[in-house]
Scaffold this motif. Structure first.
Motif, PDB file in Angstrom:
ATOM      1  N   LYS A 109       0.830  -1.220   0.000  1.00  0.00           N
ATOM      2  CA  LYS A 109       0.000   0.000   0.000  1.00  0.00           C
ATOM      3  C   LYS A 109       0.860   1.263   0.000  1.00  0.00           C
ATOM      4  O   LYS A 109       0.453   2.297  -0.553  1.00  0.00           O
ATOM      5  CB  LYS A 109      -0.945  -0.009   1.193  1.00  0.00           C
ATOM      6  CG  LYS A 109      -0.261   0.029   2.548  1.00  0.00           C
ATOM      7  CD  LYS A 109      -1.277   0.001   3.677  1.00  0.00           C
ATOM      8  CE  LYS A 109      -0.592   0.053   5.040  1.00  0.00           C
ATOM      9  NZ  LYS A 109      -1.584   0.003   6.147  1.00  0.00           N
ATOM     10  N   ASP A 110       2.053   1.194   0.605  1.00  0.00           N
ATOM     11  CA  ASP A 110       2.953   2.354   0.598  1.00  0.00           C
ATOM     12  C   ASP A 110       3.442   2.649  -0.819  1.00  0.00           C
ATOM     13  O   ASP A 110       3.527   3.810  -1.238  1.00  0.00           O
ATOM     14  CB  ASP A 110       4.147   2.107   1.511  1.00  0.00           C
ATOM     15  CG  ASP A 110       3.745   1.873   2.960  1.00  0.00           C
ATOM     16  OD1 ASP A 110       2.847   2.583   3.432  1.00  0.00           O
ATOM     17  OD2 ASP A 110       4.317   0.966   3.594  1.00  0.00           O
ATOM     18  N   GLN A 113       0.601   4.170  -2.893  1.00  0.00           N
ATOM     19  CA  GLN A 113       0.421   5.575  -2.540  1.00  0.00           C
ATOM     20  C   GLN A 113       1.540   6.436  -3.122  1.00  0.00           C
ATOM     21  O   GLN A 113       1.283   7.532  -3.637  1.00  0.00           O
ATOM     22  CB  GLN A 113       0.371   5.722  -1.020  1.00  0.00           C
ATOM     23  CG  GLN A 113       0.143   7.148  -0.550  1.00  0.00           C
ATOM     24  CD  GLN A 113       0.075   7.241   0.974  1.00  0.00           C
ATOM     25  OE1 GLN A 113       0.057   6.240   1.666  1.00  0.00           O
ATOM     26  NE2 GLN A 113       0.047   8.456   1.489  1.00  0.00           N
ATOM     27  N   ASN A 116       1.027   6.833  -6.901  1.00  0.00           N
ATOM     28  CA  ASN A 116      -0.158   7.648  -7.178  1.00  0.00           C
ATOM     29  C   ASN A 116       0.114   9.124  -6.901  1.00  0.00           C
ATOM     30  O   ASN A 116      -0.269  10.006  -7.690  1.00  0.00           O
ATOM     31  CB  ASN A 116      -1.325   7.140  -6.328  1.00  0.00           C
ATOM     32  CG  ASN A 116      -2.648   7.772  -6.726  1.00  0.00           C
ATOM     33  OD1 ASN A 116      -2.818   8.222  -7.855  1.00  0.00           O
ATOM     34  ND2 ASN A 116      -3.589   7.818  -5.808  1.00  0.00           N
ATOM     35  N   GLU A 117       0.798   9.413  -5.783  1.00  0.00           N
ATOM     36  CA  GLU A 117       1.049  10.806  -5.406  1.00  0.00           C
ATOM     37  C   GLU A 117       2.115  11.462  -6.277  1.00  0.00           C
ATOM     38  O   GLU A 117       2.036  12.657  -6.567  1.00  0.00           O
ATOM     39  CB  GLU A 117       1.465  10.872  -3.934  1.00  0.00           C
ATOM     40  CG  GLU A 117       0.335  10.535  -2.962  1.00  0.00           C
ATOM     41  CD  GLU A 117       0.796  10.586  -1.516  1.00  0.00           C
ATOM     42  OE1 GLU A 117       2.019  10.763  -1.293  1.00  0.00           O
ATOM     43  OE2 GLU A 117      -0.057  10.456  -0.606  1.00  0.00           O
TER      44      GLU A 117
END
Length: 336
Positions: A109-110, A113, A116-117
Motif C-alpha cells: 500500500k505504501d 500511494q 499515485n502521489e
C-alpha cells in the motif's frame, strides 16, 4: 509433412538445452506433433487454443532454428518510465518513517500511494506486487528490535569485548535461560495447499527451565534450573559449569534481576580470580549466541511435537543437545 526438417532427437535435445520454461512447453508440443499427435489433441492437453499450436509450428518451420523463446517487446507496456521505476526503487530502499520517530519497512500500500502521489498512476495491489518483484525486492520477515536499544552502549560493549579477547587465560562464555513446554506451542510443516495438518496436544501447561552456556569454542553446556529461575539456580548452574570447563571465564550475561542481585555480586567478587562478568547492553538479544541455541532447539525439536511429561521432555532435550552440536560462531555475534 510438418516439421520434416527436424528429427525427434533434435527437438528432444532442444528441450533439454533450453533454460526458458515457456520455450520448453512449446518444444514439447512440437515433439508431440512430430510423434503423430494431432495439433487439436496437443492444444487440448496443453490448455491452449488450437491456433496457438499452429502458430508454434509455423514459427519453427520458418525460423529453421527451433528457437521459440518469447520475443522481446511483447505484452502490455508499463505506465511507469524507466526513470520513474528507478525513483520508486530508490525510495523503497529507504525505511518508512513513523509518527513516533522510528521507522518501518515498505508495504504494498505504501508503494501504491507513492506512485499515485508522485506520478498520478493508480495500480491495483496485485500489479504493484509484480512491479516490486521485477525491481528485485522480496518479502522478508522483519527482525524485531526494541526501542530501548542504545546504539552508543552497544558500541561501547563491543569495544570492551574486543579489548578482552587478547587475554588467552580466559574463555569467553555467553549465558542465557529459557523454558520449554511439554505441549508444542507452535508448529509449521509442509502440507498440500488446502489441506489441514493436525498437531496433537495433551493440554499440559508443564514446562522445564533450562540454563545454557555457549563457549567461544562452540561447546554448549546446559543445566536444569528446576521450577523457577532465580539467583540460587543461576549460581548453582554456574558452579557446575566451572567444574566441567575447568578454565577461567569471561562470562557475558543479560540484565535479568537474578544476574544483578546482591548475592550474585557477592559471588562475583569472591570468585574474581577465575570469573569476570560482563552484561549485554539493554535490549540486545541478537548479540547473545546462546539465544540461537534456543531458537534451533525449538525449530528442530520442541515446536514440532508434544511430550508425555517433563521427564521425557528433559531426556529428549539432553539427547538433542548431545547429538546436535551448534556450529554458529561467537565472533559473529560479538564482532571480533
Amino acid at each position: 509433412m510438418r516439421l520434416s526438417m527436424f528429427s525427434i532427437k533434435e527437438i528432444a535435445n532442444a528441450i533439454s538445452n533450453s533454460s526458458d520454461e515457456n520455450e520448453k512447453i512449446r518444444l514439447q508440443a512440437l515433439l508431440l506433433v512430430k510423434e503423430k499427435v494431432s495439433p487439436e489433441k496437443v492444444a487440448e492437453d496443453f490448455s491452449v487454443n488450437r491456433s496457438t499450436v499452429y502458430r508454434w509450428l509455423k514459427r519453427a518451420e520458418e525460423d529453421v532454428s527451433l528457437n521459440l523463446k518469447c520475443k522481446s517487446g511483447r505484452g502490455r507496456k508499463s505506465n511507469l518510465t524507466l526513470e520513474q521505476l528507478s525513483e520508486l526503487e530508490k525510495a523503497m530502499s529507504m525505511p518508512v518513517p513513523t509518527e513516533d520517530g522510528y521507522s518501518r519497512g515498505w508495504q504494498t500500500k505504501d508503494a501504491i500511494q507513492f506512485v499515485n502521489e508522485n506520478f498520478g498512476i493508480l495500480y491495483s495491489a496485485s500489479r504493484m506486487r509484480q512491479i516490486i518483484k521485477d525491481l528485485g525486492f522480496r518479502k522478508i520477515t522483519c527482525r524485531p528490535r526494541s526501542k530501548r536499544r542504545n546504539a552508543e552502549l552497544t558500541s561501547e560493549f563491543i569495544a570492551e569485548i574486543q579489548k578482552k579477547i587478547m587475554n588467552p587465560n580466559h574463555t569467553f562464555v555467553t549465558h542465557d535461560e529459557c523454558n520449554f513446554c511439554v505441549d508444542s506451542n507452535r508448529s509449521r510443516c509442509w502440507a498440500l495447499k488446502g489441506s489441514k495438518p493436525i498437531k496433537f496436544t495433551g493440554g499440559s501447561k508443564s514446562k522445564v527451565n533450562v540454563g545454557g552456556f555457549y563457549t567461544e569454542n562452540g561447546d554448549f553446556y546446559w543445566s536444569d534450573l528446576g521450577k523457577t529461575q532465580n539467583t540460587d539456580s543461576f549460581l548453582k548452574s554456574l558452579i557446575d559449569f566451572k567444574r566441567n570447563i575447568g578454565t577461567k571465564i569471561f562470562l557475558i550475561v543479560d540484565r535479568a534481576t537474578w544476574h544483578r542481585s546482591k548475592r550474585a555480586y557477592e559471588f562475583y567478587q569472591n570468585n574474581k580470580h577465575w570469573l569476570q562478568v560482563f552484561y549485554f547492553p539493554p535490549a540486545t538479544p541478537d548479540r547473545n549466541p546462546t539465544e540461537f541455541c534456543w531458537k534451533r532447539t525449538r525449530e528442530l525439536r520442541t515446536s514440532i511435537k508434544s511430550f508425555i511429561n517433563v521427564k521425557v521432555l528433559i531426556e529428549e532435550l539432553a539427547e538433542f543437545w548431545e547429538d546436535q552440536p551448534f556450529t554458529h560462531k561467537m565472533s559473529h555475534y560479538l564482532k571480533w
